[in-house]
Design an enzyme around this catalytic site. Structure first.
Site, PDB file in Angstrom:
ATOM      1  N   HIS A  55       0.279 -27.080  40.510  1.00 34.14           N
ATOM      2  CA  HIS A  55       0.124 -25.802  39.821  1.00 34.14           C
ATOM      3  C   HIS A  55       0.896 -24.711  40.564  1.00 34.14           C
ATOM      4  O   HIS A  55       1.637 -23.929  39.949  1.00 34.14           O
ATOM      5  CB  HIS A  55      -1.373 -25.463  39.727  1.00 34.14           C
ATOM      6  CG  HIS A  55      -1.682 -24.305  38.860  1.00 34.14           C
ATOM      7  ND1 HIS A  55      -2.094 -23.098  39.373  1.00 34.14           N
ATOM      8  CD2 HIS A  55      -1.634 -24.163  37.523  1.00 34.14           C
ATOM      9  CE1 HIS A  55      -2.296 -22.260  38.372  1.00 34.14           C
ATOM     10  NE2 HIS A  55      -2.024 -22.874  37.232  1.00 34.14           N
ATOM     11  N   ASP A  56       0.762 -24.670  41.882  1.00 32.90           N
ATOM     12  CA  ASP A  56       1.532 -23.711  42.687  1.00 32.90           C
ATOM     13  C   ASP A  56       3.034 -23.920  42.493  1.00 32.90           C
ATOM     14  O   ASP A  56       3.800 -22.961  42.373  1.00 32.90           O
ATOM     15  CB  ASP A  56       1.215 -23.855  44.180  1.00 32.90           C
ATOM     16  CG  ASP A  56      -0.122 -23.272  44.576  1.00 32.90           C
ATOM     17  OD1 ASP A  56      -0.741 -22.561  43.761  1.00 32.90           O
ATOM     18  OD2 ASP A  56      -0.548 -23.530  45.717  1.00 32.90           O
TER      19      ASP A  56
END
Length: 150
Positions: A92-93
């Site tokens: 996600h990052d």
């Protein structure tokens, strides 16, 4: 004398511009960077697996200058209640950081958040009964948090 000096300065300037231009072109990311990024930020398990393989071999992708940095699940636990969400948070990052760098974050945020939720649910699929229900509930909470505040 002035003509020779001017010619020498002109030639030196041209050489410098050529070197700098070549260096800039060599450092530019490959043209397919957006497509590669997109392929690694889809909701499917195969997209996650391709990203995980690339993450494990980042040097092979160095020409793309991807930002692989992560703080995992930020201020939330990386492994809430023992559920291993850390790698889902890392992907996600990766999506957030790289789409922001390309200037296309807002057009991709919803999909990145959905991919995150699908990654979390795949983690939860490894459990059964009440543990699976607790994991899915935690996954839903994490998804809602990034959807609202990410």
């Amino acid at each position: 004398m002035h003509r020779r000096l001017a010619t020498a300065l002109g030639a030196s300037s041209l050489a410098l511009i050529t070197v700098l231009g070549t260096a800039a072109a060599a450092e530019a990311a490959p043209a397919d960077k957006p497509q590669v990024l997109s392929s690694w930020t889809q909701t499917s398990a195969s997209s996650y697996n391709a990203w995980a393989a690339a993450r494990a071999n980042q040097s092979a992708w160095s020409a793309y200058a991807f930002d692989w940095s992560t703080d995992y699940c930020s201020s939330s636990p990386d492994n809430p209640f023992g559920f291993p969400f850390q790698m889902s948070c890392a992907r996600h990052d990766f999506g957030y950081r790289n789409y922001k760098a390309l200037g296309t974050f807002s057009a991709n945020k919803s999909r990145i958040d959905s991919a995150f939720y699908e990654d979390l649910k795949r983690v939860c699929a490894g459990y059964g009964g009440a543990t699976k229900a607790a994991c899915n509930s935690t996954a839903w909470t994490y998804y809602q948090a990034v959807k609202a505040f990410g």
